[in-house]
Design a protein around this motif. Structure first.
Motif, mmCIF file in Angstrom:
data_model
loop_
_atom_site.group_PDB
_atom_site.id
_atom_site.type_symbol
_atom_site.label_atom_id
_atom_site.label_comp_id
_atom_site.label_asym_id
_atom_site.label_seq_id
_atom_site.Cartn_x
_atom_site.Cartn_y
_atom_site.Cartn_z
ATOM 1 N N GLY A 21 0.789 -1.222 0.000
ATOM 2 C CA GLY A 21 0.000 0.000 0.000
ATOM 3 C C GLY A 21 0.820 1.271 0.000
ATOM 4 N N GLN A 22 2.140 1.142 0.068
ATOM 5 C CA GLN A 22 3.005 2.319 0.027
ATOM 6 C C GLN A 22 3.212 2.797 -1.406
ATOM 7 N N GLN A 23 3.089 1.882 -2.356
ATOM 8 C CA GLN A 23 3.275 2.221 -3.769
ATOM 9 C C GLN A 23 1.931 2.216 -4.481
ATOM 10 N N HIS A 24 1.978 2.579 -5.755
ATOM 11 C CA HIS A 24 0.768 2.618 -6.574
ATOM 12 C C HIS A 24 0.874 1.641 -7.737
ATOM 13 N N LEU A 25 -0.243 1.004 -8.055
ATOM 14 C CA LEU A 25 -0.370 0.154 -9.230
ATOM 15 C C LEU A 25 -1.278 0.882 -10.209
ATOM 16 N N GLU A 26 -0.784 1.080 -11.421
ATOM 17 C CA GLU A 26 -1.521 1.845 -12.430
ATOM 18 C C GLU A 26 -2.396 0.926 -13.272
ATOM 19 N N ILE A 27 -3.674 1.266 -13.362
ATOM 20 C CA ILE A 27 -4.627 0.584 -14.237
ATOM 21 C C ILE A 27 -5.100 1.605 -15.259
ATOM 22 N N ARG A 28 -5.031 1.244 -16.546
ATOM 23 C CA ARG A 28 -5.544 2.118 -17.611
ATOM 24 C C ARG A 28 -6.676 1.417 -18.338
ATOM 25 N N LYS A 29 -7.688 2.198 -18.684
ATOM 26 C CA LYS A 29 -8.851 1.657 -19.369
ATOM 27 C C LYS A 29 -8.981 2.347 -20.724
ATOM 28 N N LEU A 30 -9.028 1.532 -21.763
ATOM 29 C CA LEU A 30 -9.177 2.067 -23.116
ATOM 30 C C LEU A 30 -10.359 1.392 -23.792
ATOM 31 N N PRO A 31 -11.100 2.078 -24.613
ATOM 32 C CA PRO A 31 -10.791 3.366 -25.216
ATOM 33 C C PRO A 31 -11.176 4.573 -24.368
ATOM 34 N N GLY A 32 -11.745 4.374 -23.187
ATOM 35 C CA GLY A 32 -12.188 5.502 -22.363
ATOM 36 C C GLY A 32 -11.079 6.427 -21.927
ATOM 37 N N GLY A 33 -9.885 5.880 -21.737
ATOM 38 C CA GLY A 33 -8.742 6.703 -21.373
ATOM 39 C C GLY A 33 -8.600 6.999 -19.897
ATOM 40 N N SER A 34 -9.417 6.362 -19.058
ATOM 41 C CA SER A 34 -9.276 6.653 -17.629
ATOM 42 C C SER A 34 -8.078 5.915 -17.041
ATOM 43 N N GLN A 35 -7.537 6.492 -15.995
ATOM 44 C CA GLN A 35 -6.365 5.959 -15.313
ATOM 45 C C GLN A 35 -6.710 5.882 -13.834
ATOM 46 N N VAL A 36 -6.477 4.705 -13.226
ATOM 47 C CA VAL A 36 -6.790 4.501 -11.816
ATOM 48 C C VAL A 36 -5.502 4.100 -11.107
ATOM 49 N N TRP A 37 -5.230 4.746 -9.984
ATOM 50 C CA TRP A 37 -4.044 4.432 -9.182
ATOM 51 C C TRP A 37 -4.483 3.648 -7.961
ATOM 52 N N CYS A 38 -4.061 2.388 -7.889
ATOM 53 C CA CYS A 38 -4.514 1.480 -6.832
ATOM 54 C C CYS A 38 -3.435 1.303 -5.769
ATOM 55 N N ARG A 39 -3.885 1.152 -4.534
ATOM 56 C CA ARG A 39 -2.953 0.947 -3.422
ATOM 57 C C ARG A 39 -3.147 -0.407 -2.768
ATOM 58 N N SER A 40 -3.943 -1.266 -3.415
ATOM 59 C CA SER A 40 -4.122 -2.632 -2.909
ATOM 60 C C SER A 40 -4.550 -3.532 -4.066
ATOM 61 N N VAL A 41 -4.389 -4.819 -3.844
ATOM 62 C CA VAL A 41 -4.844 -5.793 -4.845
ATOM 63 C C VAL A 41 -6.347 -5.652 -5.045
ATOM 64 N N GLN A 42 -7.089 -5.480 -3.952
ATOM 65 C CA GLN A 42 -8.547 -5.376 -4.084
ATOM 66 C C GLN A 42 -8.947 -4.156 -4.912
ATOM 67 N N GLU A 43 -8.269 -3.039 -4.738
ATOM 68 C CA GLU A 43 -8.557 -1.857 -5.568
ATOM 69 C C GLU A 43 -8.266 -2.158 -7.036
#
Length: 135
Positions: A21-43
């Protein structure tokens, strides 16, 4: 490489067993272009559960909400993208993968090929001093 179906949660837990949870995992969604920064596996699982989008993620964990290599802090696996269009057939692609020196222990079918991962026994910590060597 034997095919085994695993859940999205198990996939992320396999790659990020030490995700603190100290770092971020980046998730990108295309074609929408949204970017989500997760701090846990569940996120990450929740962010990835969007059948209307193609889901991509940055394998390296980041020290902030920046997706570039300068913010990578932890690499849990070696990875590569293999496209079937670069081979005579799907079987030829699989035969080639079986000959890799570092055999993948996770393979994700993308429909047009595979994303391959070889998890590291000890994730590689990336520091500013060794960042150039990690490339």
């Amino acid at each position: 490489m034997a095919a085994i179906n695993i859940s999205t949660e198990q996939f992320f837990k396999t790659l990020y067993s030490d995700f603190n949870g100290q770092q971020h995992l980046e998730i990108r969604k295309l074609p929408g272009g949204s970017q989500v920064w997760c701090r846990s596996v569940q996120e990450a699982v929740t962010a990835s559960n969007d059948p209307s989008q193609n889901i991509y993620f940055g394998v390296a964990l980041r020290d902030g909400k920046q997706g570039d290599e300068n913010h990578a802090t932890l690499i849990p696996a070696l990875w590569c993208d293999v496209d079937v269009k670069d081979f005579d057939s799907w079987e030829h692609m699989l035969e080639t993968i079986r000959k890799f020196a570092f055999r993948p222990n996770i393979g994700v079918s993308t429909g047009n090929g595979m994303q391959l991962y070889r998890t590291l026994r000890d994730p590689l910590e990336v520091t500013p001093e060794d960042r150039a060597q990690v490339r």
